[in-house]
Design a protein around this motif. Structure first.
Motif, PDB file in Angstrom:
ATOM      1  N   SER A   1      53.607  59.314 -29.168  1.00 22.31           N
ATOM      2  CA  SER A   1      54.542  57.930 -29.502  1.00 22.31           C
ATOM      3  C   SER A   1      55.866  58.908 -30.378  1.00 22.31           C
ATOM      4  CB  SER A   1      54.507  56.783 -30.120  1.00 22.31           C
ATOM      5  OG  SER A   1      55.584  56.116 -30.508  1.00 22.31           O
ATOM      6  N   HIS A   2      54.856  59.951 -31.697  1.00 20.35           N
ATOM      7  CA  HIS A   2      56.374  60.078 -32.061  1.00 20.35           C
ATOM      8  C   HIS A   2      56.435  61.672 -32.342  1.00 20.35           C
ATOM      9  CE1 HIS A   2      55.307  56.257 -35.130  1.00 20.35           C
ATOM     10  NE2 HIS A   2      56.907  56.948 -35.121  1.00 20.35           N
ATOM     11  N   TYR A   3      55.501  62.507 -31.478  1.00 24.25           N
ATOM     12  CA  TYR A   3      55.229  64.147 -31.329  1.00 24.25           C
ATOM     13  C   TYR A   3      55.085  64.257 -29.543  1.00 24.25           C
ATOM     14  CZ  TYR A   3      56.126  64.182 -36.048  1.00 24.25           C
ATOM     15  OH  TYR A   3      56.295  64.452 -37.326  1.00 24.25           O
ATOM     16  N   PRO A   4      55.531  63.998 -28.850  1.00 27.08           N
ATOM     17  CA  PRO A   4      55.291  63.384 -27.313  1.00 27.08           C
ATOM     18  C   PRO A   4      54.752  65.285 -26.815  1.00 27.08           C
ATOM     19  CG  PRO A   4      57.135  62.760 -27.168  1.00 27.08           C
ATOM     20  CD  PRO A   4      56.586  63.119 -28.914  1.00 27.08           C
ATOM     21  N   PHE A   5      54.967  66.044 -27.780  1.00 23.31           N
ATOM     22  CA  PHE A   5      54.762  67.434 -27.035  1.00 23.31           C
ATOM     23  C   PHE A   5      53.846  68.362 -28.329  1.00 23.31           C
ATOM     24  CE2 PHE A   5      58.923  66.462 -24.755  1.00 23.31           C
ATOM     25  CZ  PHE A   5      58.085  65.838 -23.656  1.00 23.31           C
ATOM     26  N   GLY A   6      53.429  69.182 -27.865  1.00 20.80           N
ATOM     27  CA  GLY A   6      52.472  69.994 -29.137  1.00 20.80           C
ATOM     28  C   GLY A   6      51.187  70.274 -29.150  1.00 20.80           C
ATOM     29  N   HIS A   7      50.307  71.461 -29.669  1.00 24.30           N
ATOM     30  CA  HIS A   7      49.235  71.491 -30.456  1.00 24.30           C
ATOM     31  C   HIS A   7      48.962  69.645 -30.457  1.00 24.30           C
ATOM     32  CE1 HIS A   7      45.614  73.185 -30.691  1.00 24.30           C
ATOM     33  NE2 HIS A   7      45.393  72.806 -32.429  1.00 24.30           N
ATOM     34  N   TYR A   8      48.404  69.367 -31.459  1.00 25.78           N
ATOM     35  CA  TYR A   8      48.056  68.517 -31.839  1.00 25.78           C
ATOM     36  C   TYR A   8      48.436  66.862 -31.269  1.00 25.78           C
ATOM     37  CZ  TYR A   8      47.458  71.223 -36.115  1.00 25.78           C
ATOM     38  OH  TYR A   8      48.385  72.185 -36.728  1.00 25.78           O
ATOM     39  N   THR A   9      49.481  67.105 -30.752  1.00 26.16           N
ATOM     40  CA  THR A   9      49.448  65.555 -29.557  1.00 26.16           C
ATOM     41  C   THR A   9      48.459  66.134 -27.893  1.00 26.16           C
ATOM     42  OG1 THR A   9      51.544  65.789 -30.050  1.00 26.16           O
ATOM     43  CG2 THR A   9      50.790  64.418 -28.134  1.00 26.16           C
ATOM     44  N   GLU A  10      48.254  67.484 -28.105  1.00 25.37           N
ATOM     45  CA  GLU A  10      47.100  67.721 -26.546  1.00 25.37           C
ATOM     46  C   GLU A  10      45.980  67.357 -26.989  1.00 25.37           C
ATOM     47  OE1 GLU A  10      48.320  71.270 -25.694  1.00 25.37           O
ATOM     48  OE2 GLU A  10      51.424  71.526 -25.031  1.00 25.37           O
ATOM     49  N   GLN A  11      45.710  67.510 -28.344  1.00 25.02           N
ATOM     50  CA  GLN A  11      44.219  67.548 -29.131  1.00 25.02           C
ATOM     51  C   GLN A  11      44.121  66.192 -28.678  1.00 25.02           C
ATOM     52  OE1 GLN A  11      41.626  69.764 -28.233  1.00 25.02           O
ATOM     53  NE2 GLN A  11      40.231  68.242 -29.583  1.00 25.02           N
TER      54      GLN A  11
ATOM     55  N   TYR B   1      45.433  63.840 -27.870  1.00 26.20           N
ATOM     56  CA  TYR B   1      45.097  62.726 -25.867  1.00 26.20           C
ATOM     57  C   TYR B   1      43.900  63.505 -25.391  1.00 26.20           C
ATOM     58  CZ  TYR B   1      48.486  61.347 -22.410  1.00 26.20           C
ATOM     59  OH  TYR B   1      48.049  60.093 -21.050  1.00 26.20           O
ATOM     60  N   LEU B   2      42.928  63.772 -25.993  1.00 21.68           N
ATOM     61  CA  LEU B   2      41.573  64.400 -25.659  1.00 21.68           C
ATOM     62  C   LEU B   2      40.668  63.583 -25.878  1.00 21.68           C
ATOM     63  CD1 LEU B   2      39.432  65.914 -23.192  1.00 21.68           C
ATOM     64  CD2 LEU B   2      39.626  67.861 -25.158  1.00 21.68           C
ATOM     65  N   GLU B   3      40.949  63.429 -27.935  1.00 22.97           N
ATOM     66  CA  GLU B   3      39.859  62.924 -28.583  1.00 22.97           C
ATOM     67  C   GLU B   3      40.554  61.559 -28.445  1.00 22.97           C
ATOM     68  OE1 GLU B   3      40.786  64.822 -31.862  1.00 22.97           O
ATOM     69  OE2 GLU B   3      39.995  66.406 -31.926  1.00 22.97           O
ATOM     70  N   LEU B   4      41.422  60.769 -27.726  1.00 23.47           N
ATOM     71  CA  LEU B   4      41.596  59.927 -27.395  1.00 23.47           C
ATOM     72  C   LEU B   4      40.871  59.033 -26.014  1.00 23.47           C
ATOM     73  CD1 LEU B   4      43.135  56.928 -27.365  1.00 23.47           C
ATOM     74  CD2 LEU B   4      44.907  57.786 -25.865  1.00 23.47           C
ATOM     75  N   ALA B   5      40.903  59.590 -25.735  1.00 25.33           N
ATOM     76  CA  ALA B   5      39.620  59.747 -24.337  1.00 25.33           C
ATOM     77  C   ALA B   5      38.168  59.429 -25.099  1.00 25.33           C
ATOM     78  CB  ALA B   5      39.605  60.895 -23.509  1.00 25.33           C
ATOM     79  N   TYR B   6      38.254  60.336 -25.877  1.00 20.71           N
ATOM     80  CA  TYR B   6      36.607  60.036 -26.784  1.00 20.71           C
ATOM     81  C   TYR B   6      36.317  58.724 -27.309  1.00 20.71           C
ATOM     82  CZ  TYR B   6      32.158  60.731 -29.113  1.00 20.71           C
ATOM     83  OH  TYR B   6      30.768  61.192 -29.942  1.00 20.71           O
ATOM     84  N   ALA B   7      37.228  58.223 -27.914  1.00 21.62           N
ATOM     85  CA  ALA B   7      37.092  56.912 -29.152  1.00 21.62           C
ATOM     86  C   ALA B   7      37.490  56.103 -28.425  1.00 21.62           C
ATOM     87  CB  ALA B   7      38.384  56.952 -29.821  1.00 21.62           C
ATOM     88  N   GLU B   8      37.997  55.994 -26.618  1.00 18.79           N
ATOM     89  CA  GLU B   8      38.263  54.461 -25.808  1.00 18.79           C
ATOM     90  C   GLU B   8      36.848  54.609 -25.272  1.00 18.79           C
ATOM     91  OE1 GLU B   8      42.452  55.234 -24.163  1.00 18.79           O
ATOM     92  OE2 GLU B   8      41.187  56.020 -23.396  1.00 18.79           O
ATOM     93  N   TYR B   9      35.988  55.798 -24.678  1.00 20.29           N
ATOM     94  CA  TYR B   9      35.026  56.131 -24.113  1.00 20.29           C
ATOM     95  C   TYR B   9      33.700  55.062 -25.486  1.00 20.29           C
ATOM     96  CZ  TYR B   9      30.484  58.169 -24.406  1.00 20.29           C
ATOM     97  OH  TYR B   9      28.473  58.827 -24.182  1.00 20.29           O
ATOM     98  N   LYS B  10      33.642  56.092 -26.730  1.00 18.63           N
ATOM     99  CA  LYS B  10      32.811  55.258 -27.380  1.00 18.63           C
ATOM    100  C   LYS B  10      32.783  54.066 -27.599  1.00 18.63           C
ATOM    101  CE  LYS B  10      30.508  57.200 -29.785  1.00 18.63           C
ATOM    102  NZ  LYS B  10      29.327  57.482 -29.679  1.00 18.63           N
TER     103      LYS B  10
END
Length: 278
Positions: free
Chosen positions: A70-80, A82-91
């Motif tokens: 939300s605060h940083y829509p773009f950038g390396h850390y936001t991209e990574q 995003y993927l780790e969010l998917a893992y958290a949702e899976y868990k």
């Protein structure tokens, strides 16, 4: 009487004033928190979320990753993130959300260095979509899990391996594909057995043939052959029954059907413990 009314009115005004002050204080605290969050850099927000993820605090991690996005829509850390969010949702067993997040990640970041993991994670999410925590620790022997999830998982892992055959996750994906294929074959045998018991030997033969044609390298083949022998007997197709039995004898001489002549597939569809490698 007038004095009492004045006292009640004063008390009411004081209560309203006190409540207003509390609400203002809460609002100011929220504003302070918001200001504090916005002062954090993308790296600081990402590391905070990653610490929660590594600590297994999945819901906190998910909230922090969403705040980062939300605060940083773009950038390396936001991209990574995003993927780790998917893992958290899976868990958290939020499987539909996790799949949606992975798909968006794949679509939005087609050149990401961890794209192989995204494709692997998609197969993993489908793999566990109808398997609860207890079943993950102690897999059951059911051959009738949700077949759509099994097929989706198999397809996702196949797609992943075709794209990234040298990925560090490839070996695990291959093992899971073996397990999934065995499950699909076992399910077909279970359906064929049901047809035979319901007096539909032609349908049973067709299902058994499908196992022989599509799942040649699975343990279910032996049971499919035994089913074909019995089904052809029911149809008075003795020659076909003998041919099927000959194939069974040549390839699986110790099969229970050959030992005692009884078609009992309730316990030996698959040796599940031997096939569960995870």
């Amino acid at each position: 009487m007038l004095q009492n009314n004045k006292s009640q009115l004063i008390r009411l005004v004081l209560v309203l004033l006190f409540g207003s002050l509390i609400l203002q204080g809460c609002g100011k605290k929220d504003e302070v928190r918001e200001v504090e969050v916005t002062k954090l850099t993308a790296l600081e927000m990402y590391l905070s979320a990653k610490r929660a993820l590594d600590g297994g605090v999945w819901s906190t991690a998910a909230d922090k990753y969403k705040a980062l996005r939300s605060h940083y829509p773009f950038g390396h850390y936001t991209e990574q993130g995003y993927l780790e969010l998917a893992y958290a949702e899976y868990k958290m067993y939020q499987m539909e959300q996790a799949i949606s997040t992975v798909d968006r990640f794949i679509k939005n970041y087609p050149a990401h260095k961890n794209l192989d993991y995204a494709y692997y994670l998609k197969g993993l999410i489908y793999f566990d979509s109808d398997r609860g925590f207890i079943q993950r620790l102690n897999p059951d022997t059911a051959a009738d899990r949700n077949q759509d999830n099994i097929r989706n998982s198999f397809t996702a892992f196949k797609n992943f391996i075709e794209r990234y055959p040298d990925s560090s996750y490839a070996e695990d994906a291959k093992m899971r594909m073996v397990y999934l294929k065995n499950q699909l074959a076992a399910y077909e045998v279970k359906v064929a057995t049901y047809y035979l018991r319901r007096g539909a030997p032609i349908a049973a033969v067709n299902r058994a043939k499908f196992v022989l044609e599509s799942f040649q390298d699975t343990p279910a083949v032996a049971n499919a052959l035994a089913l074909m022998v019995e089904s052809y007997k029911k149809l008075d197709e003795i020659e076909l029954a003998n041919q099927s039995k000959a194939v069974l004898v040549n390839n699986y001489p110790d099969h229970s059907y050959l030992v005692d002549g009884k078609l009992d597939l309730s316990t030996d569809v698959l040796k599940w413990r031997d096939l569960w490698p995870f």
